[in-house]
Structure formats: structure tokens, C-alpha cells
Design a protein around this motif. Structure first.
Motif, short mmCIF file in Angstrom:
data_model
loop_
_atom_site.label_atom_id
_atom_site.label_comp_id
_atom_site.label_asym_id
_atom_site.label_seq_id
_atom_site.Cartn_x
_atom_site.Cartn_y
_atom_site.Cartn_z
N UNK A 285 0.78 -1.27 0.09
CA UNK A 285 -0.05 -0.06 0.10
C UNK A 285 0.87 1.25 -0.14
N UNK A 286 2.12 1.10 0.07
CA UNK A 286 3.19 2.33 -0.10
C UNK A 286 3.21 2.90 -1.26
N UNK A 287 3.29 4.15 -1.31
CA UNK A 287 2.96 5.22 -2.27
C UNK A 287 4.32 5.98 -2.73
N UNK A 288 4.59 6.01 -4.07
CA UNK A 288 5.53 6.77 -4.56
C UNK A 288 4.79 7.97 -5.58
N UNK A 289 5.03 8.90 -5.64
CA UNK A 289 4.56 9.96 -6.60
C UNK A 289 5.61 10.31 -7.79
#
Length: 343
Positions: A285-289
Motif C-alpha cells: 500500500x506504500x506510495x511513490x509519486x
């Protein structure tokens, strides 16, 4: 007896084990020379840090080294369960925090900027910083990629068990096959992860065996690192992906160099314009933009630079001991069958 000290971080759950002492000084003239020296002369130390009993099949690490690029604060070698990668975005994000907390760079509010030298080239970081000397708090870290570009579009690969599979290949500091799970007849959100890993690994194996990849400037960078399997989300939507790299290692993070490659690919397809951000999420569920910055002068058609941002977290520190008479002291990978340990 050998002693290696380390600090552990993670980025979206993907580990970053940074060696802080005990590793021999590397004497190569350039970073790729030092990478070859590490692989040829000190690989037992990589194995000791990455594999069991001190690590595991999904461990990832960093060996800080002296930089050869004049604009870099320091250089880094990236390590994993099989060897040495050329770029790692999740580790770069953790390194932003590490460099400031350990005093490797001079920090200042609200954003501290510096560059590191990775095997793929110079990577520029921007770190959100609050606090004061000796008590800095690092928040989001973003980096500007090396030139990213598309290597192949709509490549048809005959993959045993899956038939003809259509994939793109893009470079974001490392080369990846990139394709939706549906091309394997799978659903990223519903198919068991082990089946997605098997499909991705089979594609990687076939492309490595059948296609030569040549980097425009550095021969050492010319190899397929892994496969990124995506969902069906449109370019304006959040997207999930699973990166299977090296020898079927699963990235717990969205994969910084993979997000870089995905953004370069979507930009080449005219799906995402420069300046438009996109959220890419991982199996944790980790996020990078990711965001395409713009075109760059480079010997690959359509090359761009990409900004990728996320956040790293401290998870531990300590030291490992390798006893001279320990038969498993330099690490082991759990065999698939008992026959592998005989003879």
C-alpha cells in the motif's frame, strides 16, 4: 573474525540496509570500476549482509563509497539477493534521510538538496527538513532521475505457459519489462502473488535469453533487471504495480527506478504530460509519486528526467559478526531441494 556495522531503514516496507563500517575501501577509478571490484573481490560480504542468517531473500542494501563525480556528496553501490543493481529509488529515498541524520551533508530548512553518485549516474535529491543541527527531522524525499527512455514498444515475447506476451521495455536507471497483468491472463488485484511472480520471472528469463539490450553510454548498464506488472488504471488514476527483479525478488515498494521507467513510458505514449504527477502504489500500500520533469539531451530518443518522491523510516541499527570457522558465515540461500547441498 569480521565485523560489519549497519543502519536499517525501510521505504514502503522495502528494506534498506546501509553498511556503516567494516567494508573494505574500494579503489577503482570510477563507480562502475568499484562495482566490478565489489562483485569480484568482496561479494562474500554482500552475501553475508543480504542472505540468511542475517538477511533474507527480499533483503536490499547499500554500500556507501567515495564519489568519483565532482557534484556528488558520496557514491553508493546497491545490493540485493543476487548481486548489484544500477539504480534504486527506494534506497535513494532512505539515503536522503540517512545522509542528513548522519551529517554526510549540510542540512538546512525547509529543503536540503544534494546529489549522490549511483552506478547509473548522478541522482539529485531534495529532502524536506525541519529542526536544528543535531536534531533534524527528514520528511518526504524526492529525487531527479538519470535520463529515462523507452527501449522497446509492443515487443512480442513467446513465454512458456503464457503464449505470446506483448510488453514494453523502458529504462529508469535500470531496464524493466512493463505490462499489465492481463497480458498474462491474470488480474493484479485478485491473482495470488506467487503466480504473478512466476509470470513476471518467466518473461524476464525469456527476454534476457532472446534480446540483447545495449545502454547508449555505459555497457555495464545494458541488462534487463526485472519485470513490472501493473493494473489497468488509466493515466489519471492511482495505479498499483508489482516489481519482480533480480532473481524473482519482490519489491515491497512501488520501485523508484521502476516508477521512473513507467513515467517515461507513459510520457512517450502521450498519456501523461510533463509536470503531471501520478501516484503509484505497491503491495504494502506504500506510495511513490512520479512526475516527468521534461526532455533531456541524451543519446536515446525521447529521453526525459523524472522526479520520484516518497518517505523512508528508520528500523534498526547494529553490527554483524562473521566467525572465521562458520561454514554459513557468508550467507546462504535456502535450497529448493536437499540434493543441492550434497557433493
Amino acid at each position: 573474525m569480521t565485523r560489519l556495522s549497519y543502519i536499517d531503514y525501510h521505504t514502503c516496507g522495502e528494506p534498506v540496509r546501509i553498511v556503516t563500517s567494516g567494508y573494505p575501501a574500494l579503489t577503482g577509478a570510477g563507480i562502475l570500476d568499484k562495482r566490478r571490484q565489489a562483485r569480484e573481490q568482496h561479494d562474500h560480504l554482500r552475501r553475508a549482509m543480504m542472505l540468511e542468517p542475517r538477511g533474507h531473500d527480499g533483503m536490499y542494501g547499500v554500500i556507501p563509497i567515495a564519489a568519483s563525480h565532482p557534484d556528488a556528496a558520496f557514491g553508493v553501490l546497491f545490493t540485493h539477493n543476487e548481486g548489484y543493481s544500477t539504480m534504486c529509488g527506494h534506497a535513494t529515498i532512505a539515503l536522503g534521510r540517512y545522509a542528513i541524520e548522519q551529517g554526510l551533508v549540510k542540512a538546512s530548512e525547509p529543503v536540503t538538496r544534494f546529489a549522490i553518485e549511483a552506478p547509473c549516474g548522478l541522482v539529485r535529491l531534495a529532502c524536506e527538513v525541519k529542526g536544528s543541527q543535531g536534531n533534524w527531522k527528514v520528511g518526504n524525499v524526492s529525487f531527479e532521475s538519470v535520463p529515462a527512455f523507452v527501449e522497446a514498444r509492443d515487443l512480442v515475447v513467446l513465454v512458456p505457459g503464457y503464449g505470446d506476451v506483448v510488453t514494453d521495455i523502458a529504462y529508469g536507471g535500470a531496464y524493466y519489462c512493463i505490462l499489465p497483468a492481463s497480458r498474462f491472463g491474470l488480474d493484479l488485484m485478485q491473482t495470488p502473488v506467487e503466480k504473478i511472480v512466476a509470470a513476471a520471472g518467466a518473461l524476464t528469463d525469456q527476454v534476457r535469453a532472446s534480446r540483447r539490450i545495449t545502454h547508449p553510454t555505459e555497457p555495464d548498464l545494458g541488462f534487463l533487471y526485472g519485470t513490472i506488472v501493473t493494473d489497468q488504471a488509466g493515466p489519471g488514476e492511482d495505479s498499483f504495480n508489482l516489481c519482480v527483479f533480480a532473481e524473482r525478488q519482490i519489491d515491497r515498494s512501488p520501485t523508484g527506478s521502476g516508477v521512473t521507467a513507467r513515467m517515461a513510458l507513459d510520457h512517450a505514449k502521450e498519456l501523461i504530460p510533463a509536470g503531471q504527477g501520478r501516484r503509484i502504489r505497491s503491495i504494502t500500500g506504500g506510495t511513490f509519486i512520479g512526475k516527468v520533469i521534461g526532455p533531456v539531451d541524451f543519446p536515446a530518443a525521447g529521453a526525459v528526467t523524472v522526479e520520484v518522491g516518497g518517505r523512508g523510516h528508520l528500523s534498526g541499527e547494529g553490527s554483524f559478526v562473521i566467525e572465521a570457522d562458520d561454514p554459513l558465515g557468508h550467507g546462504f540461500a535456502l535450497p529448493k531441494r536437499f540434493a543441492e547441498i550434497v557433493g
